[in-house]
Design an enzyme around this catalytic site. Structure first.
Site, PDB file in Angstrom:
ATOM      1  N   ASN A 136      -3.849   8.842   4.682  1.00  0.00           N
ATOM      2  CA  ASN A 136      -2.737   8.433   5.178  1.00  0.00           C
ATOM      3  C   ASN A 136      -2.648   8.398   6.905  1.00  0.00           C
ATOM      4  O   ASN A 136      -2.098   7.450   7.276  1.00  0.00           O
ATOM      5  CB  ASN A 136      -1.444   8.913   4.709  1.00  0.00           C
ATOM      6  CG  ASN A 136      -1.211   8.832   2.972  1.00  0.00           C
ATOM      7  OD1 ASN A 136      -1.621   7.794   2.656  1.00  0.00           O
ATOM      8  ND2 ASN A 136      -0.598   9.874   2.404  1.00  0.00           N
TER       9      ASN A 136
ATOM     10  N   HIS B 252       0.188   4.356  -2.493  1.00  0.00           N
ATOM     11  CA  HIS B 252       0.043   5.693  -1.978  1.00  0.00           C
ATOM     12  C   HIS B 252       1.319   6.550  -2.485  1.00  0.00           C
ATOM     13  O   HIS B 252       1.208   8.129  -2.613  1.00  0.00           O
ATOM     14  CB  HIS B 252      -0.054   5.802  -0.575  1.00  0.00           C
ATOM     15  CG  HIS B 252      -1.178   5.251  -0.219  1.00  0.00           C
ATOM     16  ND1 HIS B 252      -2.010   5.919   0.770  1.00  0.00           N
ATOM     17  CD2 HIS B 252      -2.146   4.394  -0.670  1.00  0.00           C
ATOM     18  CE1 HIS B 252      -3.420   5.390   0.938  1.00  0.00           C
ATOM     19  NE2 HIS B 252      -3.494   4.345  -0.042  1.00  0.00           N
TER      20      HIS B 252
ATOM     21  N   HIS C 162      -6.130  -6.148  -2.546  1.00  0.00           N
ATOM     22  CA  HIS C 162      -7.227  -5.986  -1.391  1.00  0.00           C
ATOM     23  C   HIS C 162      -7.257  -7.246  -0.946  1.00  0.00           C
ATOM     24  O   HIS C 162      -8.328  -7.684  -0.073  1.00  0.00           O
ATOM     25  CB  HIS C 162      -8.366  -5.273  -1.657  1.00  0.00           C
ATOM     26  CG  HIS C 162      -8.378  -3.901  -1.701  1.00  0.00           C
ATOM     27  ND1 HIS C 162      -9.434  -2.817  -1.834  1.00  0.00           N
ATOM     28  CD2 HIS C 162      -7.252  -2.954  -1.496  1.00  0.00           C
ATOM     29  CE1 HIS C 162      -8.849  -1.733  -1.930  1.00  0.00           C
ATOM     30  NE2 HIS C 162      -7.551  -1.738  -1.758  1.00  0.00           N
TER      31      HIS C 162
ATOM     32  N   ARG D 212       0.700  -1.220   0.182  1.00  0.00           N
ATOM     33  CA  ARG D 212       0.146  -0.120  -0.104  1.00  0.00           C
ATOM     34  C   ARG D 212       0.902   1.215   0.059  1.00  0.00           C
ATOM     35  O   ARG D 212       0.505   2.207  -0.516  1.00  0.00           O
ATOM     36  CB  ARG D 212      -0.987  -0.150   1.105  1.00  0.00           C
ATOM     37  CG  ARG D 212      -1.844   0.967   1.381  1.00  0.00           C
ATOM     38  CD  ARG D 212      -2.876   0.719   2.327  1.00  0.00           C
ATOM     39  NE  ARG D 212      -3.793   1.979   2.653  1.00  0.00           N
ATOM     40  CZ  ARG D 212      -3.921   2.728   3.729  1.00  0.00           C
ATOM     41  NH1 ARG D 212      -3.223   2.593   4.700  1.00  0.00           N
ATOM     42  NH2 ARG D 212      -4.962   3.448   3.605  1.00  0.00           N
TER      43      ARG D 212
END
Length: 335
Positions: A99, A71, A198, A67
């Protein structure tokens, strides 16, 4: 034993790096394989070993490192801007809504960077460390491996506003997701493949509360109770108010394994986020549904597509050559 092995890595790398510590350049501004072959040949071994240790200590860390790469790349490109702490004119992306109290793995990256600076000073970028760590997090969790193109450099700035604007929210509509990915140069196929990440990790109650308490008309007429049962389980974990930071697995079946269960979950109405379920509920053309079915029935096909999309994402607006810098500390620009 782990410490001894790491020191051996460092000693060998130091010997091989004595010819110089300047940063290699691919020459044409593109990422390449074997970028550190001469200057820091053990970089990938060092990163993989540290990812392995981190995941053994905390299984959730694999999803967190993956992740972190996502990001980073979605805000100004894959340039390690996400790692910068607030200082001077820099407002850290860590403080942005998507975040804050959510993004993890910074200490793991710090440890890798410390070891690599001991072995190969001013050579390996924080951006490349993130990219390698994301690959290793996937492969060490049962997913595919791939060759990571390297040569990224680190940004001199962060974008707090960009982190709030460009990182998809867990309640995003399909239209918003498609537009967001398109802005990054990624298409619908990439959206569906990368959403498969996911399949592992956990999420806070705050991020999926809307999904379980805003009941759609379709779910009201769910005669087979496919949605109702799953929603009842989630409500037992996440009340309408309070317990915002309570965690639940994104995949209840194999929460720490990278596999194709995410797509099986979608077909059963068990996507945890609204942004997961809209891949099917708002796919009026049926194109995404076909892709979801294909991945649900063929894990190897999903792995192949995921790798292609990860490589594509890892090339978003990278800094190369003389752009940016090689940070000594991933949290701060060089003074």
């Amino acid at each position: 034993m782990e410490l001894i092995m790491m020191r051996m890595f460092i000693m060998v790398a130091l010997i091989l790096a004595l010819h110089g510590t300047e940063t290699l350049s691919s020459g044409d501004g593109t990422l390449v394989l074997d970028y550190y072959k001469e200057k820091c040949p053990l970089v990938e071994e060092i990163v993989r070993r540290n990812v392995q240790i981190a995941v053994i200590k905390d299984h959730r860390m694999a999803a967190s490192l993956l992740r972190l790469h996502f990001h980073d790349c979605f805000v100004m490109g894959c340039d390690a801007s996400v790692l910068l702490d607030s200082m001077g004119d820099i407002i850290s992306e860590k403080q942005a809504g998507p975040n804050l109290n959510s993004l993890r793995g910074f200490e793991v990256i710090d440890e890798m960077k410390y070891i690599l600076e001991e072995a190969c000073p001013y050579t390996v970028s924080c951006a490349d460390i993130i990219a390698i760590a994301a690959r290793d997090a996937v492969s060490l969790s049962g997913g595919p491996g791939w060759d990571v193109l390297l040569g990224r450099r680190d940004s001199l700035e962060a974008s707090f506003s960009g982190a709030n604007q460009f990182i998809p929210a867990p309640n995003s509509s399909l239209e918003t997701l498609i537009a967001n990915f398109k802005y990054q140069g990624l298409d619908v196929g990439d959206l569906v493949a990368l959403s498969g990440s996911h399949t592992m990790g956990k999420a806070r109650c705050l991020s999926f509360r809307q999904r379980i308490y805003d009941v759609s008309a379709e779910e009201h007429y769910d005669h087979y109770k496919r949605y109702t049962t799953f929603r009842r389980i989630l409500r037992s974990i996440c009340p309408e108010s309070g317990r915002d930071h309570e965690l639940t697995p994104l995949d209840f079946t194999t929460p720490t394994r990278f596999d194709n269960h995410y797509y099986l979950n979608l077909l059963q109405g068990k996507g945890l986020f609204i942004s997961d379920n809209v891949l099917l509920t708002q796919d009026h053309e049926g194109e995404i549904r076909q892709q979801v079915w294909a991945y649900a029935s063929n894990q190897n096909l999903f792995f192949e597509s995921f790798v292609k999309s990860m490589v594509k994402m890892g090339n978003i607006n990278v800094l190369t050559g003389n752009e940016g810098e090689i940070r000594r500390n991933c949290r701060f620009i060089n003074s």
